[in-house]
Write a protein that holds these residues in place. Structure first.
Motif, PDB file in Angstrom:
ATOM      1  N   LYS A   4     -10.626   5.672   9.075  1.00 33.31           N
ATOM      2  CA  LYS A   4     -12.091   5.256   9.812  1.00 33.31           C
ATOM      3  C   LYS A   4     -12.683   4.014   9.602  1.00 33.31           C
ATOM      4  N   THR A   5     -12.565   3.136   8.398  1.00 29.66           N
ATOM      5  CA  THR A   5     -13.474   1.897   8.316  1.00 29.66           C
ATOM      6  C   THR A   5     -12.523   0.910   8.664  1.00 29.66           C
ATOM      7  N   HIS A   6     -10.944   1.007   8.811  1.00 30.37           N
ATOM      8  CA  HIS A   6     -10.248  -0.201   9.102  1.00 30.37           C
ATOM      9  C   HIS A   6     -10.198  -1.137   7.916  1.00 30.37           C
ATOM     10  N   ARG A   7     -10.297  -0.492   6.602  1.00 39.42           N
ATOM     11  CA  ARG A   7     -10.298  -1.592   5.483  1.00 39.42           C
ATOM     12  C   ARG A   7      -9.033  -1.025   4.898  1.00 39.42           C
ATOM     13  N   PHE A   8      -8.725  -1.886   3.887  1.00 40.17           N
ATOM     14  CA  PHE A   8      -7.459  -1.618   3.166  1.00 40.17           C
ATOM     15  C   PHE A   8      -7.784  -2.000   1.744  1.00 40.17           C
ATOM     16  N   GLN A   9      -7.073  -1.376   0.581  1.00 38.77           N
ATOM     17  CA  GLN A   9      -7.033  -1.548  -0.653  1.00 38.77           C
ATOM     18  C   GLN A   9      -5.717  -2.051  -1.338  1.00 38.77           C
ATOM     19  N   VAL A  10      -5.635  -3.253  -1.742  1.00 34.49           N
ATOM     20  CA  VAL A  10      -4.188  -3.723  -2.533  1.00 34.49           C
ATOM     21  C   VAL A  10      -4.236  -2.923  -3.901  1.00 34.49           C
ATOM     22  N   GLU A  11      -3.403  -1.713  -3.920  1.00 34.10           N
ATOM     23  CA  GLU A  11      -3.002  -1.148  -5.135  1.00 34.10           C
ATOM     24  C   GLU A  11      -2.636  -1.594  -6.058  1.00 34.10           C
ATOM     25  N   LEU A 126      -1.271 -12.159 -10.608  1.00 37.58           N
ATOM     26  CA  LEU A 126      -1.484 -10.931  -9.833  1.00 37.58           C
ATOM     27  C   LEU A 126      -2.520 -10.007  -9.786  1.00 37.58           C
ATOM     28  N   GLU A 127      -3.225 -10.226 -10.729  1.00 33.58           N
ATOM     29  CA  GLU A 127      -4.353  -9.402 -10.880  1.00 33.58           C
ATOM     30  C   GLU A 127      -5.423  -9.879  -9.701  1.00 33.58           C
ATOM     31  N   ASP A 128      -5.375 -11.176  -9.379  1.00 35.57           N
ATOM     32  CA  ASP A 128      -6.185 -11.897  -8.539  1.00 35.57           C
ATOM     33  C   ASP A 128      -5.793 -11.159  -7.255  1.00 35.57           C
ATOM     34  N   CYS A 129      -4.675 -10.896  -7.032  1.00 36.53           N
ATOM     35  CA  CYS A 129      -4.243 -10.284  -5.637  1.00 36.53           C
ATOM     36  C   CYS A 129      -4.734  -8.741  -5.562  1.00 36.53           C
ATOM     37  N   LEU A 130      -4.977  -8.167  -6.612  1.00 32.12           N
ATOM     38  CA  LEU A 130      -5.751  -6.860  -6.319  1.00 32.12           C
ATOM     39  C   LEU A 130      -7.087  -6.857  -5.837  1.00 32.12           C
ATOM     40  N   LEU A 131      -7.722  -7.969  -5.971  1.00 32.78           N
ATOM     41  CA  LEU A 131      -8.810  -8.354  -5.313  1.00 32.78           C
ATOM     42  C   LEU A 131      -9.187  -8.633  -3.817  1.00 32.78           C
ATOM     43  N   ILE A 132      -7.970  -8.690  -3.180  1.00 37.11           N
ATOM     44  CA  ILE A 132      -7.975  -9.003  -1.742  1.00 37.11           C
ATOM     45  C   ILE A 132      -8.228  -7.598  -1.144  1.00 37.11           C
ATOM     46  N   GLN A 133      -9.190  -7.902  -0.111  1.00 33.24           N
ATOM     47  CA  GLN A 133      -9.701  -6.764   0.686  1.00 33.24           C
ATOM     48  C   GLN A 133     -10.209  -7.371   2.088  1.00 33.24           C
ATOM     49  N   ALA A 134     -10.435  -6.311   3.076  1.00 32.63           N
ATOM     50  CA  ALA A 134     -10.861  -6.512   4.301  1.00 32.63           C
ATOM     51  C   ALA A 134     -12.160  -7.062   4.172  1.00 32.63           C
ATOM     52  N   PRO A 135     -12.568  -8.068   4.950  1.00 33.27           N
ATOM     53  CA  PRO A 135     -14.038  -8.557   5.071  1.00 33.27           C
ATOM     54  C   PRO A 135     -14.746  -7.235   5.867  1.00 33.27           C
ATOM     55  N   ALA A 136     -15.987  -7.267   5.453  1.00 34.10           N
ATOM     56  CA  ALA A 136     -17.000  -6.025   5.973  1.00 34.10           C
ATOM     57  C   ALA A 136     -17.197  -6.323   7.418  1.00 34.10           C
TER      58      ALA A 136
END
Length: 139
Positions: A4-11, A126-136
């Motif tokens: 619904k939000t068109h967001r994503f999370q790098v797991e 690689l932990e830095d990659c976990l912070l990648i997220q869709a812009p608001a």
């Protein structure tokens, strides 16, 4: 929520050997998985099965169970694979490619020496990659 939000999370983010697809290092949002390579081994095997096409080229993305996707970047020595929940945007690929270039530039000599243990050395990158997220959204 992600639909619904068109967001994503790098797991999770995994760094695999370019030739053998063996696990070199990984990072996970799940603390239990992050602390144990044994817990991510089944995921590595599943990703390795979908990572290459019939011609041996790296698939840039492919679907995974539970509304997740795998996004892959091929480097000179290693492949970076991110497990993403939600619908990733085009920006994630640029961020992952930047992270991969940074890792390969920094650890080039170690990658040339096969078998160099880098699991814990590479985890902060690689932990830095976990912070990648869709812009608001601008709405």
């Amino acid at each position: 929520v992600f639909e619904k939000t068109h967001r994503f999370q790098v797991e999770e983010v995994l760094l695999l050997d370019g030739d053998t697809l063996a696990l070199i290092s990984f990072a996970s949002c799940d603390p239990a998985r992050h602390s144990s390579a044994k817990r991510v081994t089944p995921t590595v095997h599943r990703l390795a099965l979908g990572l290459r096409d019939e011609e041996g080229k790296i698939n840039e993305s492919f679907d995974l169970p539970e509304q997740r996707n795998a996004i892959a970047c091929a480097g000179s020595f290693v492949n970076l694979v991110a497990v993403v929940r939600g619908r990733p945007s085009e920006l994630i690929l640029a961020d992952l490619e930047f992270a991969l270039r940074r890792i390969e530039d920094r650890f080039r000599e170690q990658f040339k020496k096969k078998g160099t243990p880098l699991l814990y050395t590479l985890q902060p990158y690689l932990e830095d990659c976990l912070l990648i997220q869709a812009p608001a959204s601008a709405a």
